[in-house]
Write a protein that holds these residues in place. Structure first.
Motif, PDB file in Angstrom:
ATOM      1  N   ILE A  18       0.845  -1.203   0.000  1.00  0.00           N
ATOM      2  CA  ILE A  18       0.000   0.000   0.000  1.00  0.00           C
ATOM      3  C   ILE A  18       0.879   1.252   0.000  1.00  0.00           C
ATOM      4  O   ILE A  18       0.637   2.198  -0.747  1.00  0.00           O
ATOM      5  CB  ILE A  18      -0.957   0.003   1.214  1.00  0.00           C
ATOM      6  CG1 ILE A  18      -2.034  -1.071   1.032  1.00  0.00           C
ATOM      7  CG2 ILE A  18      -1.599   1.367   1.400  1.00  0.00           C
ATOM      8  CD1 ILE A  18      -2.899  -1.289   2.262  1.00  0.00           C
ATOM      9  N   HIS A  19       1.893   1.249   0.825  1.00  0.00           N
ATOM     10  CA  HIS A  19       2.815   2.384   0.905  1.00  0.00           C
ATOM     11  C   HIS A  19       3.500   2.617  -0.439  1.00  0.00           C
ATOM     12  O   HIS A  19       3.581   3.749  -0.927  1.00  0.00           O
ATOM     13  CB  HIS A  19       3.845   2.135   2.016  1.00  0.00           C
ATOM     14  CG  HIS A  19       4.838   3.225   2.177  1.00  0.00           C
ATOM     15  ND1 HIS A  19       4.513   4.451   2.711  1.00  0.00           N
ATOM     16  CD2 HIS A  19       6.158   3.280   1.863  1.00  0.00           C
ATOM     17  CE1 HIS A  19       5.587   5.214   2.712  1.00  0.00           C
ATOM     18  NE2 HIS A  19       6.603   4.521   2.210  1.00  0.00           N
ATOM     19  N   ILE A  64       0.276   9.986   4.179  1.00  0.00           N
ATOM     20  CA  ILE A  64      -0.960   9.774   3.411  1.00  0.00           C
ATOM     21  C   ILE A  64      -1.085   8.313   3.027  1.00  0.00           C
ATOM     22  O   ILE A  64      -2.129   7.706   3.157  1.00  0.00           O
ATOM     23  CB  ILE A  64      -0.987  10.666   2.152  1.00  0.00           C
ATOM     24  CG1 ILE A  64      -1.088  12.130   2.560  1.00  0.00           C
ATOM     25  CG2 ILE A  64      -2.143  10.289   1.243  1.00  0.00           C
ATOM     26  CD1 ILE A  64      -0.888  13.098   1.424  1.00  0.00           C
ATOM     27  N   GLY A  65       0.015   7.729   2.545  1.00  0.00           N
ATOM     28  CA  GLY A  65      -0.018   6.342   2.099  1.00  0.00           C
ATOM     29  C   GLY A  65      -0.369   5.372   3.196  1.00  0.00           C
ATOM     30  O   GLY A  65      -1.088   4.415   2.984  1.00  0.00           O
ATOM     31  N   GLY A  66       0.113   5.606   4.399  1.00  0.00           N
ATOM     32  CA  GLY A  66      -0.149   4.689   5.493  1.00  0.00           C
ATOM     33  C   GLY A  66      -1.563   4.770   6.011  1.00  0.00           C
ATOM     34  O   GLY A  66      -2.090   3.806   6.548  1.00  0.00           O
ATOM     35  N   SER A  67      -2.214   5.922   5.860  1.00  0.00           N
ATOM     36  CA  SER A  67      -3.546   6.074   6.467  1.00  0.00           C
ATOM     37  C   SER A  67      -4.646   6.250   5.445  1.00  0.00           C
ATOM     38  O   SER A  67      -5.774   6.485   5.811  1.00  0.00           O
ATOM     39  CB  SER A  67      -3.529   7.280   7.399  1.00  0.00           C
ATOM     40  OG  SER A  67      -3.309   8.462   6.666  1.00  0.00           O
ATOM     41  N   SER A 101       1.038   3.944  -2.963  1.00  0.00           N
ATOM     42  CA  SER A 101       0.712   5.346  -2.673  1.00  0.00           C
ATOM     43  C   SER A 101       1.813   6.271  -3.173  1.00  0.00           C
ATOM     44  O   SER A 101       1.541   7.330  -3.747  1.00  0.00           O
ATOM     45  CB  SER A 101       0.509   5.547  -1.171  1.00  0.00           C
ATOM     46  OG  SER A 101      -0.602   4.837  -0.730  1.00  0.00           O
ATOM     47  N   ARG A 102       3.067   5.877  -2.939  1.00  0.00           N
ATOM     48  CA  ARG A 102       4.193   6.698  -3.414  1.00  0.00           C
ATOM     49  C   ARG A 102       4.186   6.795  -4.929  1.00  0.00           C
ATOM     50  O   ARG A 102       4.377   7.870  -5.494  1.00  0.00           O
ATOM     51  CB  ARG A 102       5.525   6.098  -2.940  1.00  0.00           C
ATOM     52  CG  ARG A 102       5.955   6.550  -1.581  1.00  0.00           C
ATOM     53  CD  ARG A 102       7.433   6.274  -1.345  1.00  0.00           C
ATOM     54  NE  ARG A 102       7.913   5.089  -2.047  1.00  0.00           N
ATOM     55  CZ  ARG A 102       8.369   3.987  -1.476  1.00  0.00           C
ATOM     56  NH1 ARG A 102       8.405   3.890  -0.175  1.00  0.00           N
ATOM     57  NH2 ARG A 102       8.780   2.974  -2.212  1.00  0.00           N
ATOM     58  N   ILE A 103       3.965   5.666  -5.592  1.00  0.00           N
ATOM     59  CA  ILE A 103       3.932   5.659  -7.058  1.00  0.00           C
ATOM     60  C   ILE A 103       2.791   6.539  -7.561  1.00  0.00           C
ATOM     61  O   ILE A 103       2.961   7.334  -8.493  1.00  0.00           O
ATOM     62  CB  ILE A 103       3.803   4.214  -7.583  1.00  0.00           C
ATOM     63  CG1 ILE A 103       5.103   3.447  -7.313  1.00  0.00           C
ATOM     64  CG2 ILE A 103       3.468   4.201  -9.065  1.00  0.00           C
ATOM     65  CD1 ILE A 103       5.001   1.942  -7.552  1.00  0.00           C
ATOM     66  N   PRO A 151      -8.281   1.824   4.895  1.00  0.00           N
ATOM     67  CA  PRO A 151      -8.470   1.103   6.163  1.00  0.00           C
ATOM     68  C   PRO A 151      -7.693  -0.209   6.129  1.00  0.00           C
ATOM     69  O   PRO A 151      -7.468  -0.776   5.076  1.00  0.00           O
ATOM     70  CB  PRO A 151      -9.970   0.857   6.236  1.00  0.00           C
ATOM     71  CG  PRO A 151     -10.584   1.621   5.130  1.00  0.00           C
ATOM     72  CD  PRO A 151      -9.517   2.049   4.198  1.00  0.00           C
ATOM     73  N   ASN A 152      -7.291  -0.688   7.284  1.00  0.00           N
ATOM     74  CA  ASN A 152      -6.475  -1.899   7.367  1.00  0.00           C
ATOM     75  C   ASN A 152      -7.148  -3.121   6.778  1.00  0.00           C
ATOM     76  O   ASN A 152      -6.507  -3.990   6.248  1.00  0.00           O
ATOM     77  CB  ASN A 152      -6.104  -2.187   8.829  1.00  0.00           C
ATOM     78  CG  ASN A 152      -5.039  -1.245   9.321  1.00  0.00           C
ATOM     79  OD1 ASN A 152      -4.342  -0.639   8.517  1.00  0.00           O
ATOM     80  ND2 ASN A 152      -4.921  -1.113  10.627  1.00  0.00           N
ATOM     81  N   ASN A 153      -8.451  -3.217   6.848  1.00  0.00           N
ATOM     82  CA  ASN A 153      -9.127  -4.404   6.361  1.00  0.00           C
ATOM     83  C   ASN A 153      -9.500  -4.323   4.889  1.00  0.00           C
ATOM     84  O   ASN A 153     -10.036  -5.262   4.354  1.00  0.00           O
ATOM     85  CB  ASN A 153     -10.375  -4.703   7.214  1.00  0.00           C
ATOM     86  CG  ASN A 153     -11.376  -3.579   7.134  1.00  0.00           C
ATOM     87  OD1 ASN A 153     -11.148  -2.585   6.443  1.00  0.00           O
ATOM     88  ND2 ASN A 153     -12.487  -3.711   7.857  1.00  0.00           N
ATOM     89  N   SER A 154      -9.201  -3.211   4.194  1.00  0.00           N
ATOM     90  CA  SER A 154      -9.628  -3.064   2.795  1.00  0.00           C
ATOM     91  C   SER A 154      -8.819  -3.952   1.873  1.00  0.00           C
ATOM     92  O   SER A 154      -9.334  -4.427   0.866  1.00  0.00           O
ATOM     93  CB  SER A 154      -9.535  -1.619   2.356  1.00  0.00           C
ATOM     94  OG  SER A 154      -8.176  -1.196   2.359  1.00  0.00           O
ATOM     95  N   ALA A 155      -7.538  -4.195   2.162  1.00  0.00           N
ATOM     96  CA  ALA A 155      -6.725  -5.005   1.280  1.00  0.00           C
ATOM     97  C   ALA A 155      -6.972  -6.493   1.501  1.00  0.00           C
ATOM     98  O   ALA A 155      -6.747  -7.298   0.621  1.00  0.00           O
ATOM     99  CB  ALA A 155      -5.245  -4.682   1.509  1.00  0.00           C
TER     100      ALA A 155
END
Length: 134
Positions: A19-20, A122-125, A23-25, A128-132
């Motif tokens: 996810i991180h 931004i990438g970390g939050s 998000s960066r990409i 939600p944790n359960n979305s992936a």
């Protein structure tokens, strides 16, 4: 049971890292597209300024030709026309001064900056944790 919990924890760490990274990409891609739009706007603005400048010059030349033809055809004296134009010049200068608008160029815009820290936050939050995992 312990092995499954360790596997789940490892998968969560891997998911968070993915996810991180995504998000960066995505942020870099948005930043690149934003820069392309700004460069395009800057180029168009520059071209428009050149166009307006050339149009003004053409209008001045056309006006001067018309003036010379009027002087020639009407038999006016240069001194009388010069005095009339000097008076008009003062009026025009007053109008220009009252209608002046500050020049806002693209380079002076206060554009948002994206830092690696803000991308990390931004990438970390952002999800939600359960979305992936669903």
């Amino acid at each position: 049971m312990v092995a499954q919990k360790a596997k789940v924890a490892a998968l969560e760490v891997e998911r968070d890292r993915d996810i991180h990274r995504a998000s960066r990409i995505a942020c870099r891609d948005i930043e690149q597209r934003y820069r392309e739009v700004l460069e395009s706007s800057k180029d168009k603005w520059s071209s428009k300024k050149k166009e307006v400048s050339v149009e003004i010059q053409l209008q001045e030349v056309t006006t001067n030709i018309d003036l010379l033809n009027e002087l020639k055809d009407a038999g006016l004296t240069v001194d009388a026309e010069l005095a009339r134009l000097k008076e008009m010049e003062g009026d025009c200068e007053d109008l220009v001064a009252s209608a002046a608008v500050p020049d806002r160029s693209i380079s002076e815009l206060d554009l948002p900056q994206i830092s690696e820290d803000s991308v990390d936050q931004i990438g970390g939050s952002s999800l939600p944790n359960n979305s992936a995992s669903s």
